[in-house]
Design an enzyme around this catalytic site. Structure first.
Site, short mmCIF file in Angstrom:
data_model
loop_
_atom_site.label_atom_id
_atom_site.label_comp_id
_atom_site.label_asym_id
_atom_site.label_seq_id
_atom_site.Cartn_x
_atom_site.Cartn_y
_atom_site.Cartn_z
N GLY A 16 42.53 38.66 47.76
CA GLY A 16 42.58 39.55 46.61
C GLY A 16 41.42 39.38 45.65
O GLY A 16 40.61 38.45 45.78
N ALA A 17 41.35 40.27 44.67
CA ALA A 17 40.28 40.22 43.67
C ALA A 17 40.29 38.87 42.95
O ALA A 17 39.23 38.27 42.72
CB ALA A 17 40.45 41.37 42.67
N CYS A 132 45.52 38.26 31.55
CA CYS A 132 44.08 38.23 31.23
C CYS A 132 43.79 38.63 29.77
O CYS A 132 43.00 37.97 29.09
CB CYS A 132 43.33 39.15 32.17
SG CYS A 132 44.18 40.69 32.53
N GLY A 163 41.37 44.35 37.05
CA GLY A 163 42.66 43.78 36.66
C GLY A 163 43.81 44.36 37.46
O GLY A 163 44.89 43.78 37.52
N HIS A 252 36.98 42.60 30.44
CA HIS A 252 37.85 43.26 29.46
C HIS A 252 37.24 43.09 28.06
O HIS A 252 36.77 42.00 27.71
CB HIS A 252 39.23 42.61 29.42
CG HIS A 252 40.12 42.90 30.59
ND1 HIS A 252 39.78 43.72 31.64
CD2 HIS A 252 41.38 42.46 30.86
CE1 HIS A 252 40.79 43.77 32.50
NE2 HIS A 252 41.77 43.01 32.05
N ASN A 325 37.66 39.31 33.08
CA ASN A 325 39.10 39.27 33.32
C ASN A 325 39.47 38.53 34.60
O ASN A 325 40.56 37.99 34.71
CB ASN A 325 39.67 40.70 33.37
CG ASN A 325 38.94 41.57 34.38
OD1 ASN A 325 37.73 41.79 34.27
ND2 ASN A 325 39.65 42.06 35.37
P1 NAP Z 1 44.75 42.36 44.98
O1 NAP Z 1 43.26 42.42 44.97
O2 NAP Z 1 45.52 43.59 45.25
O3 NAP Z 1 45.18 41.22 46.01
C1 NAP Z 1 46.52 40.97 46.32
C2 NAP Z 1 46.61 39.70 47.15
O4 NAP Z 1 47.97 39.40 47.39
C3 NAP Z 1 45.96 39.84 48.52
O5 NAP Z 1 45.39 38.62 48.90
C4 NAP Z 1 47.14 40.16 49.40
O6 NAP Z 1 46.96 39.83 50.74
C5 NAP Z 1 48.18 39.27 48.79
N1 NAP Z 1 49.52 39.67 49.16
C6 NAP Z 1 50.09 40.87 49.01
N2 NAP Z 1 51.36 40.85 49.51
C7 NAP Z 1 51.56 39.62 50.00
C8 NAP Z 1 52.64 39.00 50.66
N3 NAP Z 1 53.78 39.62 50.91
N4 NAP Z 1 52.50 37.70 51.02
C9 NAP Z 1 51.37 37.04 50.76
N5 NAP Z 1 50.29 37.58 50.16
C10 NAP Z 1 50.40 38.86 49.77
O7 NAP Z 1 45.29 41.83 43.60
P2 NAP Z 1 44.63 40.80 42.55
O8 NAP Z 1 43.91 41.56 41.53
O9 NAP Z 1 43.93 39.71 43.28
O10 NAP Z 1 45.92 40.25 41.83
C11 NAP Z 1 46.92 39.54 42.52
C12 NAP Z 1 48.01 39.17 41.54
O11 NAP Z 1 47.49 38.27 40.59
C13 NAP Z 1 48.53 40.35 40.72
O12 NAP Z 1 49.54 41.01 41.41
C14 NAP Z 1 48.97 39.71 39.46
O13 NAP Z 1 50.31 39.28 39.53
C15 NAP Z 1 48.05 38.53 39.34
N6 NAP Z 1 46.97 38.80 38.39
C16 NAP Z 1 46.97 38.10 37.27
C17 NAP Z 1 46.00 38.31 36.34
C18 NAP Z 1 46.03 37.57 35.07
O14 NAP Z 1 45.80 38.17 34.07
N7 NAP Z 1 46.30 36.30 35.04
C19 NAP Z 1 44.99 39.23 36.56
C20 NAP Z 1 44.99 39.95 37.73
C21 NAP Z 1 46.00 39.71 38.64
P3 NAP Z 1 46.56 40.95 51.84
O15 NAP Z 1 45.09 41.19 51.69
O16 NAP Z 1 46.89 40.27 53.12
O17 NAP Z 1 47.38 42.15 51.57
C1 3JM Z 2 48.15 41.75 36.43
O1 3JM Z 2 53.96 41.84 40.60
C2 3JM Z 2 53.03 42.64 40.68
O2 3JM Z 2 53.09 43.66 41.33
C3 3JM Z 2 51.77 42.30 39.92
C4 3JM Z 2 51.59 43.08 38.68
C5 3JM Z 2 50.39 42.56 37.90
C6 3JM Z 2 50.50 41.54 36.95
C7 3JM Z 2 51.79 40.82 36.79
O3 3JM Z 2 52.70 41.34 36.11
O4 3JM Z 2 51.88 39.71 37.31
C8 3JM Z 2 49.13 43.14 38.12
C9 3JM Z 2 48.03 42.74 37.39
C10 3JM Z 2 49.38 41.16 36.21
C11 3JM Z 2 49.49 40.11 35.18
O5 3JM Z 2 48.62 39.26 35.11
O6 3JM Z 2 50.42 40.12 34.36
#
Ligand code: NAP
Ligand code: 3JM
Length: 346
Positions: A16-17, A132, A163, A252, A325
């Site tokens: 993921g990102a 973030c 994000g 951000h 972010n």
């Molecule tokens: P993303 O680019 O869509 O990546 C999602 C990641 O989750 C990919 O590696 C995906 O793997 C994996 N995944 C999805 N379904 C899964 C499953 N069932 N089992 C295991 N792995 C699975 O999203 P992202 O931006 O990296 O963000 C990921 C999560 O981090 C968000 O949903 C959010 O909760 C959190 N986040 C937090 C912040 C923050 O502010 N702290 C910011 C951004 C995101 P595949 O490639 O195999 O599908």
């Molecule tokens: C940032 O559970 C989900 O589908 C992820 C939604 C999400 C979140 C979250 O609520 O964990 C996407 C992007 C966040 C976050 O950091 O709060």
């Protein structure tokens, strides 16, 4: 440092990102990784990622993936964290979770190292990484909170598409290309992938991040309200947020208006911000210098500028706060917590 302790680190959401940034940071920061376990969905199992000159094969994340893991860095959405983080804890790992799954759980510390690292040391297996937008805001507010107290915060955000994950970045780029080519842009991801209505983000501003809650604020906005109180350890701080998505890939920006509890001196505010850990002041109107998302992308710090006294409230102050972010807002805050925890063990 031949005999330095090395740790088995799992990254859940490795494709993921956020996960990709975690892997880069573990390498760049020379985190003492003995073994790196890269976990994602079954869709990614078998793919490889380069780490320190070697290919690491991605595995499907399962309850038994965490045997022998010391640190499990989760970033694969709230549902995956809820299901798998308890298994990681059962196997003895310290979980640092990037999702909103456990942030408001009273048993789980919600940590920004510059603000409340002590809370992390009280963990019971899971440490939550804040949202973030909250992280960068509290980094800039902490020195002012400690010196003057904070009555109220009104914040508007200008948030990058990264994000919302890798698919939102691709959507912005494809829509931009289509519009410039005179084609109709396709919208399938933003503002919220799982909801039925989508809008193009290219050449647009969308005042919705995450789902709406019953009070008319979005969940992203309520994350800023509730997480800020928890991190500062002060349920009385008043917070109102408006979160907006813009066609920016990384970084951000936030317009932060704060009413302090005590009168303040603007030069002192500036000096406090200049001394604050993880904060860089970029603020010179005469030279048109202020933090820009483009300049802050790829950097670990929180950048503050446009520091000025409000014209209507004697204790009101305005600032422009920018950070990457995916780094301080997510991957770096997580890796930083792990770095601080291992410093304690050395
Ligand atoms: P993303 O680019 O869509 O990546 C999602 C990641 O989750 C990919 O590696 C995906 O793997 C994996 N995944 C999805 N379904 C899964 C499953 N069932 N089992 C295991 N792995 C699975 O999203 P992202 O931006 O990296 O963000 C990921 C999560 O981090 C968000 O949903 C959010 O909760 C959190 N986040 C937090 C912040 C923050 O502010 N702290 C910011 C951004 C995101 P595949 O490639 O195999 O599908
Ligand atoms: C940032 O559970 C989900 O589908 C992820 C939604 C999400 C979140 C979250 O609520 O964990 C996407 C992007 C966040 C976050 O950091 O709060």
């Amino acid at each position: 440092m031949e005999n330095q302790t090395r740790y088995t680190v799992a990254v859940v959401g490795a494709t993921g990102a956020v996960g990709q940034q975690m892997i880069s940071l573990l390498e760049e920061r020379n985190f003492p990784v003995g073994k790196l376990k890269l976990l994602a969905s079954a869709r990614s199992a078998g793919k490889t990622v380069r780490f320190k000159g070697e290919d690491v094969t991605i595995e499907e994340a399962k309850p038994e993936s965490f045997a022998g893991v010391d640190f499990a860095l989760f970033s694969a959405g709230g549902a995956v964290s809820k299901e798998l983080a308890p298994h990681a804890v059962r196997h003895g790992a310290v979980v640092i979770d990037n999702t909103s799954a456990f942030r408001m759980d009273p048993e789980v510390p919600l940590v920004v190292p510059e603000v409340n690292m002590d809370a992390a040391r009280q963990h019971k297996g899971i440490i939550a990484n804040p949202n973030c937008s909250t992280i960068q805001m509290v980094c800039a507010l902490k020195p002012l909170y400690d010196r003057y107290g904070i009555e109220r915060i009104i914040v508007s955000t200008y948030q990058a598409v990264s994000g919302a994950g890798a698919s939102a970045i691709n959507e912005l780029l494809a829509q931009t290309r289509d519009i410039l080519d005179g084609k109709e842009p396709q919208a399938n991801i933003l503002p919220v992938a799982k909801l039925p209505v989508h809008y193009p983000i290219a050449f647009n501003a969308i005042p919705q991040i995450d789902v709406f809650t019953e009070n008319g604020f979005t969940f992203e906005e309520m994350k800023m309200v509730n997480e800020t109180k928890k991190i500062l350890g002060d349920p009385e701080v008043k917070v109102a947020a408006t979160c907006v998505r813009l066609p920016i890939v990384q970084g951000h920006s936030e317009s932060v208006y704060v009413e302090l509890k005590q009168d303040y001196d603007l030069q002192e505010v500036r000096a406090l911000l200049e001394q604050a850990p993880g904060v860089v002041v970029v603020d010179s109107p005469a030279e048109q210098r202020y933090p820009l998302a483009r300049d802050c992308a790829g950097k670990l710090d929180v950048f503050v500028g446009r520091i000025r006294r409000d014209l209507t409230h004697p204790r009101g102050l305005h600032m422009w706060v920018v950070s990457d972010n995916l780094l301080k807002g997510a991957a770096w805050n997580t890796v930083q917590i792990a770095e601080e925890l291992i410093k304690d063990r050395q």
